[in-house]
Design a protein around this motif. Structure first.
Motif, PDB file in Angstrom:
ATOM      1  N   GLU B 157       0.828  -1.210   0.000  1.00  0.00           N
ATOM      2  CA  GLU B 157       0.000   0.000   0.000  1.00  0.00           C
ATOM      3  C   GLU B 157       0.856   1.252   0.000  1.00  0.00           C
ATOM      4  O   GLU B 157       0.542   2.241  -0.667  1.00  0.00           O
ATOM      5  CB  GLU B 157      -0.930  -0.023   1.222  1.00  0.00           C
ATOM      6  CG  GLU B 157      -1.998  -1.092   1.103  1.00  0.00           C
ATOM      7  CD  GLU B 157      -2.801  -1.269   2.375  1.00  0.00           C
ATOM      8  OE1 GLU B 157      -3.820  -1.974   2.328  1.00  0.00           O
ATOM      9  OE2 GLU B 157      -2.422  -0.711   3.421  1.00  0.00           O
ATOM     10  N   ALA B 159       3.761   1.521  -1.333  1.00  0.00           N
ATOM     11  CA  ALA B 159       4.270   1.674  -2.696  1.00  0.00           C
ATOM     12  C   ALA B 159       3.194   2.262  -3.604  1.00  0.00           C
ATOM     13  O   ALA B 159       3.458   3.170  -4.400  1.00  0.00           O
ATOM     14  CB  ALA B 159       4.741   0.335  -3.233  1.00  0.00           C
ATOM     15  N   ALA B 160       1.955   1.763  -3.467  1.00  0.00           N
ATOM     16  CA  ALA B 160       0.864   2.270  -4.297  1.00  0.00           C
ATOM     17  C   ALA B 160       0.643   3.757  -4.033  1.00  0.00           C
ATOM     18  O   ALA B 160       0.471   4.554  -4.951  1.00  0.00           O
ATOM     19  CB  ALA B 160      -0.418   1.488  -4.024  1.00  0.00           C
ATOM     20  N   GLY B 163       2.785   6.042  -5.785  1.00  0.00           N
ATOM     21  CA  GLY B 163       2.569   6.180  -7.222  1.00  0.00           C
ATOM     22  C   GLY B 163       2.820   4.933  -8.035  1.00  0.00           C
ATOM     23  O   GLY B 163       2.868   5.002  -9.260  1.00  0.00           O
ATOM     24  N   ALA B 164       2.999   3.775  -7.375  1.00  0.00           N
ATOM     25  CA  ALA B 164       3.254   2.559  -8.134  1.00  0.00           C
ATOM     26  C   ALA B 164       1.940   1.921  -8.575  1.00  0.00           C
ATOM     27  O   ALA B 164       1.040   1.727  -7.761  1.00  0.00           O
ATOM     28  CB  ALA B 164       4.055   1.574  -7.284  1.00  0.00           C
ATOM     29  N   SER B 165       1.836   1.611  -9.869  1.00  0.00           N
ATOM     30  CA  SER B 165       0.647   0.938 -10.380  1.00  0.00           C
ATOM     31  C   SER B 165       0.655  -0.491  -9.848  1.00  0.00           C
ATOM     32  O   SER B 165       1.686  -0.981  -9.396  1.00  0.00           O
ATOM     33  CB  SER B 165       0.680   0.928 -11.903  1.00  0.00           C
ATOM     34  OG  SER B 165       1.748   0.105 -12.333  1.00  0.00           O
ATOM     35  N   PRO B 166      -0.498  -1.188  -9.890  1.00  0.00           N
ATOM     36  CA  PRO B 166      -0.513  -2.562  -9.371  1.00  0.00           C
ATOM     37  C   PRO B 166       0.604  -3.428  -9.941  1.00  0.00           C
ATOM     38  O   PRO B 166       1.235  -4.195  -9.207  1.00  0.00           O
ATOM     39  CB  PRO B 166      -1.888  -3.070  -9.811  1.00  0.00           C
ATOM     40  CG  PRO B 166      -2.733  -1.846  -9.861  1.00  0.00           C
ATOM     41  CD  PRO B 166      -1.824  -0.732 -10.315  1.00  0.00           C
ATOM     42  N   GLN B 168       3.521  -2.386 -11.107  1.00  0.00           N
ATOM     43  CA  GLN B 168       4.793  -1.920 -10.543  1.00  0.00           C
ATOM     44  C   GLN B 168       4.935  -2.365  -9.094  1.00  0.00           C
ATOM     45  O   GLN B 168       6.035  -2.712  -8.657  1.00  0.00           O
ATOM     46  CB  GLN B 168       4.881  -0.392 -10.628  1.00  0.00           C
ATOM     47  CG  GLN B 168       5.177   0.107 -12.034  1.00  0.00           C
ATOM     48  CD  GLN B 168       5.100   1.616 -12.119  1.00  0.00           C
ATOM     49  OE1 GLN B 168       4.184   2.228 -11.559  1.00  0.00           O
ATOM     50  NE2 GLN B 168       6.032   2.228 -12.817  1.00  0.00           N
ATOM     51  N   VAL B 169       3.829  -2.363  -8.347  1.00  0.00           N
ATOM     52  CA  VAL B 169       3.878  -2.833  -6.967  1.00  0.00           C
ATOM     53  C   VAL B 169       4.328  -4.282  -6.952  1.00  0.00           C
ATOM     54  O   VAL B 169       5.211  -4.679  -6.193  1.00  0.00           O
ATOM     55  CB  VAL B 169       2.499  -2.708  -6.282  1.00  0.00           C
ATOM     56  CG1 VAL B 169       2.506  -3.428  -4.941  1.00  0.00           C
ATOM     57  CG2 VAL B 169       2.131  -1.256  -6.089  1.00  0.00           C
ATOM     58  N   THR B 172       8.151  -4.460  -8.037  1.00  0.00           N
ATOM     59  CA  THR B 172       9.177  -3.852  -7.190  1.00  0.00           C
ATOM     60  C   THR B 172       9.075  -4.243  -5.717  1.00  0.00           C
ATOM     61  O   THR B 172      10.047  -4.154  -4.993  1.00  0.00           O
ATOM     62  CB  THR B 172       9.105  -2.314  -7.281  1.00  0.00           C
ATOM     63  OG1 THR B 172       7.792  -1.898  -6.881  1.00  0.00           O
ATOM     64  CG2 THR B 172       9.386  -1.839  -8.682  1.00  0.00           C
ATOM     65  N   VAL B 173       7.898  -4.648  -5.269  1.00  0.00           N
ATOM     66  CA  VAL B 173       7.748  -4.955  -3.847  1.00  0.00           C
ATOM     67  C   VAL B 173       7.436  -6.434  -3.631  1.00  0.00           C
ATOM     68  O   VAL B 173       8.130  -7.141  -2.898  1.00  0.00           O
ATOM     69  CB  VAL B 173       6.634  -4.092  -3.208  1.00  0.00           C
ATOM     70  CG1 VAL B 173       6.486  -4.442  -1.733  1.00  0.00           C
ATOM     71  CG2 VAL B 173       6.948  -2.627  -3.381  1.00  0.00           C
TER      72      VAL B 173
END
Lengths: 333, 536
Positions: B157, B159-160, B163-166, B168-169, B172-173
């Protein structure tokens, strides 16, 4: 100040339970609003709804006049800071801070420059290559703050940002957080159960209870006119009096409110005082002696004495009232 | 120390000694060191073919298993919906199903008379790989699922919100956090696929043979013991290296940071993954459904004839004893094997869950842990073969002992027991034990007051798991079981081999009974909600 975030009649449900109940408030641009409430009052859910992590059951939210309905979390341009920072354990401090910038394809040199600048701002220069696991709780929180500020969020959401830290560090960081937010000109929404934290960081305050906002205003407004007995005691007032005891107390104080909230330090052992009291119990702290008193014609009140004063249990003594440390209730029920 | 000596001695006598004996057989002929046979064996084109098939089939099956399993891990471990518990149990069942049953079920599915006949998969490598995937999906689902549950949702959350899109989340996470779990699961799946025996034996026919079935064929058909031993040595070496590598990357999902109640209701964007999961479940159910329907085909119509025939010895006396007697044997043997595996496994789990302060002793615990994982990697065929050639003469002569098969099965189940119980014991905060001790509890009282209340459910789950695995064990048992005293999986294999009359139908019925028994046990285990069951 123009309202940045506007929340109107917001309700959030978890199944049958109503976590946030018809809440309305604004956060003016550049202001820091603290939502203060006990655990389980729905304040974190409120924050998550603003972040777009919980779907509201009804009501509306907008930012700078634009509705947030249907805007997913990552497109709101906010940043969220959790109690325990939630740093990415597999990334160095610098990469954590640079994370939102990399998402936006900012060029490497600029990221490095910005990261250095932010580490400077949160007081951690030279920490760029450290891994999160090697940091203390306070350092982690600072890094998380730097990461949240990296993209200059339109709104910074802080979920009990200092609660996981020990007392000394918390007070210190709260003051720093206040300054950092003002320096960066950040609009922020903070939720906390700790009124000291709210006072140190915010300039407006909303008190939440059982999913509802019971009072909202500037720090002074809320502090000096708590809306009711519950709010007063939540804000740290030691005693609330109404009716006959309140009237008798205020005869001595020279005020005339239907109900009054007293801080402990409003009642002080003082030979020049006007009220007679008997010591029920006494507890010594480094700064003062905390007393439970049986005040004549009024009843049990909490009070203080200077360290070194002789206050044996059962002793009769004279106490004075400090009107600056008492407040009228807005809605004496 | 004394506590460590017992399991070590048992492992030494009943695992290292037989496997070592097997290895020695390859290098020594008539008392003299003659490694020539080994090299001659390794130079044969057939050996190269076998090795190559083992590698590529296991590699491809592993990749497919991961691709299939990871989305299912998400659905079954991060989402909360009615029926999730049933699905979780269902996914584990293939893992404990007797390999013979799976082989038979898949063959039935793709046979010219089966529902997938138009795909012409009968006797192809694709069919073998499908069966390998079928077996191992649960390893990926459970292992990766446990890691997924360990990820704090707020991390994603945060990360989101930054600004991370689902997507990208996830990249990257989530993925970096899952990676150790995926690597660990994949290496174990590769291990299982490259040492698969029953399915390859039944589905490979004469065209496809992996190292495992080749050892079996060399031993039982061609009586070429040096060659079989040579292959075993090779396998042991490769697998030891693999196990060591996976032990380096393995890391239990940290139980301390586990967040309770992370599962949430499915949302619209979870629909593709729910669909994917449904497809995987269908893939897992199809062979079982085929098996069930085939078992109910009685001559020309439907009926329970095949089941009734289970108390006979089959057409043309394919068996020496009725299948029902074999079922009794199986249950009895599995019970004894489970007892042995639990006593040893719990002791080992207790020892490896200690966290000593010194580097040397910590390394010692690590090595100890590694040693007891060895049976996971050494093929059951090698083990069974080793038993056959080393435990038939003094100092250890168990040829006629009723404990021979249970001990072999216990060795196979042992690592699974340790893997189930150890993480639970490890999750106990040492300070709890210290608190109990400071209140006056002796070591035994500490065990009863702190360890037992936390771990009894995992002990029960491990018991069920070990029982299910023993019940279906085929690799080692096929070497050791005598025809007048077989287990049910051995009977099924014999029935398939003796075509004609009702034998095939009986094999189907016996498979359903065996599958049903293991499924029942695993549903009970799943109810205990122990996350470490079937994770690696």
């Amino acid at each position: 100040m123009a309202a940045a975030l506007e929340v109107r009649d917001l309700t959030v449900r978890y199944g049958d339970t109503i976590a946030v109940d018809d809440v309305t408030f604004d956060v003016p641009s550049g202001a820091v609003l603290a939502v203060l409430g006990p655990s389980g009052c729905g304040k974190s859910t409120l924050l998550r709804a603003v972040a777009g992590l919980e779907a509201p059951a009804s009501g509306s939210m907008s930012y700078a006049g634009r509705s947030l309905a249907g805007v997913p979390t990552h497109k709101r341009g906010f940043a969220l800071l959790f109690q325990d920072g939630q740093l990415f354990a597999h990334q160095s401090v610098a990469r954590n801070i640079g994370y939102p910038l990399r998402l936006r394809h900012v060029d490497q040199l600029q990221i490095a420059a910005k990261t250095g600048e932010l580490l400077e701002l949160v007081g951690l220069p030279g920490y760029a290559d450290r891994m999160p696991t090697t940091l203390s709780g306070g350092e982690r929180q600072r890094v998380a703050l730097a990461r949240a500020l990296a993209v200059e969020p339109r709104l910074l959401l802080l979920d009990e940002p200092l609660s996981a830290l020990d007392r000394g560090l918390r007070e210190h960081l709260a003051a720093e957080l206040h300054d950092i937010l003002r320096t960066a000109g950040t609009t922020a929404l903070l939720v906390t159960h700790d009124h000291d934290e709210a006072f140190a960081v915010a300039d407006r305050m909303a008190v939440m209870r059982d999913g509802r906002l019971v009072q909202e205003g500037t720090l002074d407004e809320v502090w000096q006119h708590p809306v009711d007995a519950w709010t007063a005691s939540f804000l740290g007032y030691a005693t609330v009096l109404s009716g006959e005891p309140a009237r008798r107390l205020q005869q001595a104080a020279g005020t005339d409110w239907p109900a009054v909230a007293l801080r402990r330090s409003a009642i002080r052992v003082d030979p020049a005082g006007k009220l007679q009291a008997r010591v029920v119990s006494a507890r010594e702290t480094p700064e003062q002696i905390r007393l439970e008193l049986d005040v004549e014609d009024i009843g049990r009140l909490e009070g203080v004495a200077d360290p070194g004063t002789a206050v044996p249990v059962g002793a009769r003594l004279t106490v004075a009232i400090d009107t600056r440390r008492m407040a009228p209730l807005l809605k004496p029920s | 120390m004394v506590l460590a000596a017992i399991p070590l001695a048992v492992l030494g006598i009943f695992f290292l000694y037989p496997v070592g004996g097997m290895v020695a057989r390859g290098f020594w002929t008539d008392g003299s060191f003659a490694p020539g046979a080994v090299f001659e064996m390794l130079a044969r084109p057939r050996t190269h073919r076998v090795l190559w098939f083992t590698l590529w089939s296991a590699g491809l099956a592993t990749a497919l298993t991961v691709v299939l399993g990871v989305p299912v891990a998400y659905v079954l471990h991060r989402l909360d919906f009615p029926g999730r518990g049933v699905l979780r149990a269902l996914v584990v069942i293939p893992f404990v199903l007797p390999t013979v049953v799976v082989g038979v079920a898949f063959r039935q599915l793709i046979a010219p008379s089966g529902p997938l006949a138009p795909l012409h998969l009968d006797g192809t490598a694709a069919a073998i790989i499908a069966a390998l995937v079928f077996f191992n999906v649960s390893v990926v689902v459970r292992t990766v699922g446990a890691f997924w549950e360990g990820i704090d949702r707020r991390q994603e959350e945060a990360a989101a919100a930054l600004g991370a899109s689902p997507l990208q989340v996830f990249r990257t996470v989530t993925l970096p956090a899952l990676l150790p779990g995926i690597v660990s699961a994949a290496s174990v799946v590769f291990l299982f696929c490259s040492t698969a025996f029953g399915v390859v034996l039944i589905m490979g026919g004469l065209r496809y043979s992996n190292v495992e079935t080749e050892i079996y064929l060399l031993t039982t058909q061609e009586l070429d013991l040096p060659s079989a031993a040579a292959l075993s040595v090779l396998q042991v070496l490769v697998i030891t290296v693999l196990l060591l590598t996976s032990a380096r990357t393995r890391r239990d999902p940290t139980p301390i940071t586990r967040v309770v109640g992370v599962a949430r209701k499915p949302r619209t964007r979870d629909l593709p993954l729910l669909g994917w999961t449904t497809a995987v479940v269908v893939f897992l159910l199809a062979p079982l459904a085929t098996l069930l329907s085939a078992s109910l085909r009685d001559g020309s119509g439907w009926g329970l004839g095949n089941y009734r025939a289970l108390n006979t010895t089959g057409s043309r006396n394919a068996l020496l004893v009725p299948a029902t007697e074999a079922l009794g044997n199986s249950l009895e043997i599995a019970a004894v094997a489970t007892l042995i595996a639990m006593v040893l496994g719990t002791t080992v789990a207790y020892l490896v869950s200690r966290r000593p302060r010194g580097t040397t002793s910590r390394r010692l615990v690590g090595t100890f842990d590694g040693i007891f994982m060895l049976p996971l990697g050494v093929s059951a065929v090698t083990l069974g073969f080793g038993f056959l050639i080393t435990l038939d003469h003094p100092p250890v002569d168990l040829r006629t002992s009723p404990l021979l098969i249970p001990i072999a099965q216990a060795m196979v189940a042992l690592p699974l027991v340790v893997r189930t119980v150890a993480p639970v014991l490890r999750s106990i905060d040492e300070r709890q034990r210290q608190a109990a001790a400071s209140l006056g509890a002796g070591p035994l009282r500490v065990l009863l007051a702190v360890d037992l209340p936390v771990s009894w459910r995992s002990l029960l789950a491990a018991t069920g798991f070990a029982f299910a695995v023993s019940l279906g064990e085929f690799g080692a048992t096929s070497f050791l079981a005598r025809d007048d005293n077989p287990t049910l999986p051995v009977v099924i294999y014999r029935l398939i081999g003796h075509a004609g009359g009702q034998n095939f139908g009986m094999a189907m019925a016996a498979s359903v009974v065996l599958a049903g028994a293991t499924a029942l046990v695993m549903f009970a285990v799943e109810r205990l909600r122990i996350n470490s069951v079937g994770t690696f």
